[in-house]
Scaffold this motif. Structure first.
Motif, PDB file in Angstrom:
ATOM      1  N   VAL A 280       0.863  -1.187   0.000  1.00 23.48           N
ATOM      2  CA  VAL A 280       0.000   0.000   0.000  1.00 23.48           C
ATOM      3  C   VAL A 280       0.901   1.239   0.000  1.00 23.48           C
ATOM      4  CG1 VAL A 280      -1.855   1.229   1.174  1.00 23.48           C
ATOM      5  CG2 VAL A 280      -1.766  -1.280   1.262  1.00 23.48           C
ATOM      6  N   THR A 281       0.633   2.141  -0.921  1.00 26.53           N
ATOM      7  CA  THR A 281       1.473   3.333  -1.099  1.00 26.53           C
ATOM      8  C   THR A 281       0.625   4.585  -0.982  1.00 26.53           C
ATOM      9  OG1 THR A 281       3.007   2.174  -2.573  1.00 26.53           O
ATOM     10  CG2 THR A 281       2.956   4.580  -2.717  1.00 26.53           C
ATOM     11  N   ILE A 282       1.152   5.562  -0.264  1.00 26.41           N
ATOM     12  CA  ILE A 282       0.557   6.896  -0.276  1.00 26.41           C
ATOM     13  C   ILE A 282       1.623   7.885  -0.752  1.00 26.41           C
ATOM     14  CG2 ILE A 282       1.068   7.414   2.169  1.00 26.41           C
ATOM     15  CD1 ILE A 282      -1.783   8.807   2.138  1.00 26.41           C
ATOM     16  N   GLN A 283       1.255   8.714  -1.700  1.00 24.28           N
ATOM     17  CA  GLN A 283       2.155   9.728  -2.238  1.00 24.28           C
ATOM     18  C   GLN A 283       1.939  11.044  -1.486  1.00 24.28           C
ATOM     19  OE1 GLN A 283       4.359   8.927  -4.420  1.00 24.28           O
ATOM     20  NE2 GLN A 283       3.555   7.080  -5.413  1.00 24.28           N
ATOM     21  N   TRP A 284       3.034  11.747  -1.228  1.00 24.34           N
ATOM     22  CA  TRP A 284       2.906  13.033  -0.521  1.00 24.34           C
ATOM     23  C   TRP A 284       2.030  14.000  -1.315  1.00 24.34           C
ATOM     24  CZ3 TRP A 284       3.847  10.349   3.090  1.00 24.34           C
ATOM     25  CH2 TRP A 284       5.071   9.926   3.575  1.00 24.34           C
ATOM     26  N   ALA A 285       2.063  13.895  -2.633  1.00 19.25           N
ATOM     27  CA  ALA A 285       1.222  14.778  -3.438  1.00 19.25           C
ATOM     28  C   ALA A 285      -0.263  14.558  -3.154  1.00 19.25           C
ATOM     29  CB  ALA A 285       1.506  14.558  -4.924  1.00 19.25           C
ATOM     30  N   ASP A 286      -0.643  13.311  -2.799  1.00 16.29           N
ATOM     31  CA  ASP A 286      -2.041  13.030  -2.450  1.00 16.29           C
ATOM     32  C   ASP A 286      -2.464  13.800  -1.200  1.00 16.29           C
ATOM     33  OD1 ASP A 286      -2.125  11.253  -4.564  1.00 16.29           O
ATOM     34  OD2 ASP A 286      -1.642   9.517  -3.306  1.00 16.29           O
ATOM     35  N   LEU A 287      -1.477  14.136  -0.363  1.00 16.50           N
ATOM     36  CA  LEU A 287      -1.738  14.874   0.878  1.00 16.50           C
ATOM     37  C   LEU A 287      -1.451  16.362   0.722  1.00 16.50           C
ATOM     38  CD1 LEU A 287      -0.097  12.362   3.391  1.00 16.50           C
ATOM     39  CD2 LEU A 287      -2.470  12.447   2.620  1.00 16.50           C
ATOM     40  N   LYS A 288      -1.203  16.784  -0.539  1.00 17.24           N
ATOM     41  CA  LYS A 288      -0.863  18.188  -0.828  1.00 17.24           C
ATOM     42  C   LYS A 288       0.417  18.591  -0.102  1.00 17.24           C
ATOM     43  CE  LYS A 288      -5.569  19.687  -1.956  1.00 17.24           C
ATOM     44  NZ  LYS A 288      -6.122  18.323  -2.056  1.00 17.24           N
ATOM     45  N   LEU A 289       1.345  17.674  -0.031  1.00 18.84           N
ATOM     46  CA  LEU A 289       2.667  17.924   0.534  1.00 18.84           C
ATOM     47  C   LEU A 289       3.676  17.890  -0.601  1.00 18.84           C
ATOM     48  CD1 LEU A 289       2.448  15.558   3.655  1.00 18.84           C
ATOM     49  CD2 LEU A 289       2.081  18.039   3.611  1.00 18.84           C
ATOM     50  N   ASN A 290       4.622  18.832  -0.621  1.00 15.17           N
ATOM     51  CA  ASN A 290       5.565  18.929  -1.737  1.00 15.17           C
ATOM     52  C   ASN A 290       7.016  18.895  -1.287  1.00 15.17           C
ATOM     53  OD1 ASN A 290       5.816  21.411  -0.546  1.00 15.17           O
ATOM     54  ND2 ASN A 290       4.889  22.570  -2.236  1.00 15.17           N
ATOM     55  N   ALA A 291       7.263  18.340  -0.106  1.00 12.86           N
ATOM     56  CA  ALA A 291       8.627  18.268   0.406  1.00 12.86           C
ATOM     57  C   ALA A 291       8.828  16.914   1.067  1.00 12.86           C
ATOM     58  CB  ALA A 291       8.873  19.398   1.409  1.00 12.86           C
ATOM     59  N   PRO A 292      10.055  16.481   1.239  1.00 13.46           N
ATOM     60  CA  PRO A 292      10.310  15.209   1.929  1.00 13.46           C
ATOM     61  C   PRO A 292       9.716  15.217   3.345  1.00 13.46           C
ATOM     62  CG  PRO A 292      12.283  15.964   0.796  1.00 13.46           C
ATOM     63  CD  PRO A 292      11.295  17.101   0.722  1.00 13.46           C
ATOM     64  N   GLN A 293       9.309  14.030   3.784  1.00 14.21           N
ATOM     65  CA  GLN A 293       8.663  13.878   5.083  1.00 14.21           C
ATOM     66  C   GLN A 293       9.384  12.802   5.906  1.00 14.21           C
ATOM     67  OE1 GLN A 293       5.708  15.780   5.930  1.00 14.21           O
ATOM     68  NE2 GLN A 293       6.337  16.841   4.032  1.00 14.21           N
ATOM     69  N   ARG A 294       9.454  13.073   7.205  1.00 20.07           N
ATOM     70  CA  ARG A 294       9.982  12.070   8.127  1.00 20.07           C
ATOM     71  C   ARG A 294       8.810  11.215   8.614  1.00 20.07           C
ATOM     72  NH1 ARG A 294      14.837  11.835  10.414  1.00 20.07           N
ATOM     73  NH2 ARG A 294      15.269  13.980   9.773  1.00 20.07           N
TER      74      ARG A 294
ATOM     75  N   ALA B 199      11.204  10.791   0.324  1.00 26.94           N
ATOM     76  CA  ALA B 199      11.186  11.955  -0.554  1.00 26.94           C
ATOM     77  C   ALA B 199       9.818  12.251  -1.138  1.00 26.94           C
ATOM     78  CB  ALA B 199      12.199  11.758  -1.687  1.00 26.94           C
ATOM     79  N   LYS B 200       9.129  11.223  -1.663  1.00 31.17           N
ATOM     80  CA  LYS B 200       7.896  11.486  -2.408  1.00 31.17           C
ATOM     81  C   LYS B 200       6.691  10.714  -1.899  1.00 31.17           C
ATOM     82  CE  LYS B 200      10.223  12.688  -6.730  1.00 31.17           C
ATOM     83  NZ  LYS B 200      10.328  12.392  -8.177  1.00 31.17           N
ATOM     84  N   GLY B 201       6.894   9.758  -1.023  1.00 28.36           N
ATOM     85  CA  GLY B 201       5.776   8.968  -0.519  1.00 28.36           C
ATOM     86  C   GLY B 201       6.277   7.842   0.352  1.00 28.36           C
TER      87      GLY B 201
END
Length: 528
Positions: free
Chosen positions: A476-490, A504-506
């Motif tokens: 199961v994958t979630i992309q940061w773009a799906d969350l309206k996030l445009n930067a790397p996440q911890r 970096a992206k999801g």
């Protein structure tokens, strides 16, 4: 994009679940097991529980600082308002405040190994339940057979098993305590199983906990006991041949009588249970409770109509969003055809609960029904047997309720908790999501494979559950773009309380059938 593989972590859970089935109904509580993901609490202090607390002007305050860590531990509060007192040994804050407003104070806990502190916002005003309730209810375990001794055992176990230090507070009686109408308020008096209600409430309060009670506006409760109305002006009641013969409102209502009696005994919570269909009846009871000299939160149960949600949620502290949840993944898994007509499983609640999100706020919580983990039997009127939910399904159950910010009310006898079930109820990273004071309900998000539930937190971070509703393991994958996030996440795995690095992206996880991976997502630039 990194991948978390939890396949091996769940194999043990599946094998142990099979062992539970093969062992049959005589399985002991300490033999029920799954993969325990929750690490033991660290010996240093950690403050947990509600970050915001509400009370009405002039009403008594009882707030217990929830803190894990090695004892002895001492407690203190900076900027404690005049009128309140903190017990340095127990961490109980008590007293009264008459002036409306928000009081910001700093809670402190200290032991030989370290110190912890955290802000508490105490709001004196109209709303009481500023974070979702954590408590227990007797019906899932004992049904209408409940006794005074069951409540005392639950209260003692909530302390002895350390749940109080993870933020759990309420000990609630369900249907089965009622006797007949009488006493100084012409209110419902307890039956022989509850010899002294005030002494029971005093015992629960003396442990730093809160007490809850049950009633209905019908003449007869679901379990066949006296209700809050009658065709007789003095409230006389005759037990019907079948309980359902009394499932209607009488000509005369006694909610003010009953509310005054509950306040005199010392109750803090009331479950008001019927086929909810009247805003007027709801308002009558909420007005009666508001007139009391102590705060009593009210749960509307069950199946509050979504069409009237705006009106009901403006009055109640908790609103049940569905019918009665039982311990199955979905209706198809239920082994009793009759049960399928009235009960719902996890999946049915999941699909229905999302529509209630616009009506949740601090002060009102969308209640997805009580927890169906541990030993159960009350609604079946049978001896206690293990939950039919598999370990993966139980992780999904708790994760959903926390992501939704649903009140969590334990339905199994707390004194009979096995280590696996206790671990589900004592993970402070997971509970912090449920207790987040922003109060937003996590929303369902379909994904190309699997589903997500996404909750925005008060600090701007997000909690995300990645779910697999299928019968085979899935990535199961979630992309940061799906969350309206445009930067790397911890990313942090909340059940394992383990940091998973910067993505970096999801984020991708291998999720078991009917299972979950629950994470907290923090911008990499903002993370410590």
């Amino acid at each position: 994009m990194r991948t978390l593989d939890v396949t091996n972590a769940c194999r043990v859970a599946a094998l142990l679940a099979l062992a539970c089935v093969l062992a049959g109904p005589n399985l002991l509580a300490d033999e029920i097991a799954g993969e325990i993901l929750t690490p033991p609490p660290k010996p240093q202090p950690r403050i947990n529980g509600a970050k915001a607390f509400g009370v009405r002007p002039g009403h008594p305050v009882l707030y217990t600082i929830a803190a894990t860590g090695k004892r002895p531990m001492t407690f203190s509060v900076a900027n404690l308002p005049e009128g309140l007192h903190v017990d340095a040994r127990t961490g109980r804050i008590s007293g009264t405040l008459t002036r409306r407003g928000t009081y910001r104070m700093t809670l402190r806990a200290e032991n030989a190994l370290g110190k912890a502190q955290r802000e508490l916002r105490l709001v004196v005003g109209g709303d009481v339940l500023l974070t979702p309730l954590l408590g227990c209810n007797t019906f899932g375990g004992w049904g209408s057979r409940v006794t005074d001794a069951n409540l005392r055992a639950a209260a003692k176990a909530m302390v002895d098993k350390d749940l109080i230090n993870h933020g759990w507070q309420y000990i609630n009686i369900d249907d089965g305590w009622q006797g007949c109408r009488g006493g100084p308020f012409n209110a419902i008096m307890p039956n022989e199983k509850f010899p002294d209600m005030k002494a029971l409430c005093d015992y629960i309060h003396g442990l730093g906990l809160k007490a809850g009670i049950y009633s209905t506006p019908w003449m007869t409760s679901y379990a066949g006991f006296i209700g809050g109305s009658s065709d007789d002006p003095k409230g006389a009641w005759t037990k019907p041949a079948k309980p359902q013969d009394g499932w209607r409102c009488g000509k005369h209502f006694f909610e003010a009588n009953d509310a005054r009696q509950w306040a005199a005994w010392g109750f803090d919570y009331a479950k008001y249970d019927w086929s909810v269909n009247s805003v007027e009846l709801t308002k009558r009871m909420t007005d009666a409770l508001a007139a009391c000299d102590r705060d009593i939160v009210i749960e509307l149960s069950n199946s509050v109509p979504l069409t009237g949600a705006a009106e009901y949620t403006a009055l109640a502290d908790l609103s049940r969003t569905t019918g009665d949840l039982v311990d199955f993944w979905n209706r198809d898994a239920m082994d009793n055809p009759a049960m399928r007509r009235w009960a719902v499983g996890i999946r049915e609640v999941w699909l229905k609960h999302d529509a209630w999100a616009p009506f949740q706020r601090p002060g009102h919580w969308n209640h997805a029904c009580n927890l169906r983990i541990g030993l159960l039997g009350g609604w079946r009127d049978r001896p206690l047997t293990p939950s039919h939910l598999k370990p993966n399904e139980q992780y999904t159950h708790i994760s959903l309720w926390c992501l939704w910010g649903s009140p969590m009310i334990i339905g199994t006898p707390i004194e009979r908790l096995d280590p696996f079930t206790l671990s589900l109820l004592s993970n402070d990273d997971v509970l912090e999501v449920q207790q987040d004071p922003l109060g937003e309900q996590g929303r369902r998000m379909p994904l190309p494979v699997g589903e997500a539930a996404v909750k925005r937190m008060e600090d701007g971070t997000r909690a995300v559950g990645l779910f697999n509703v299928d019968e085979e393991p899935k990535q199961v994958t979630i992309q940061w773009a799906d969350l309206k996030l445009n930067a790397p996440q911890r990313v942090r795995d909340l059940w394992r309380q383990k940091d998973l690095g910067v993505h970096a992206k999801g984020f991708t996880a291998t999720v078991q059938p009917h299972g979950v991976v629950m994470v907290r997502i923090v911008p990499a630039a903002a993370a410590p």
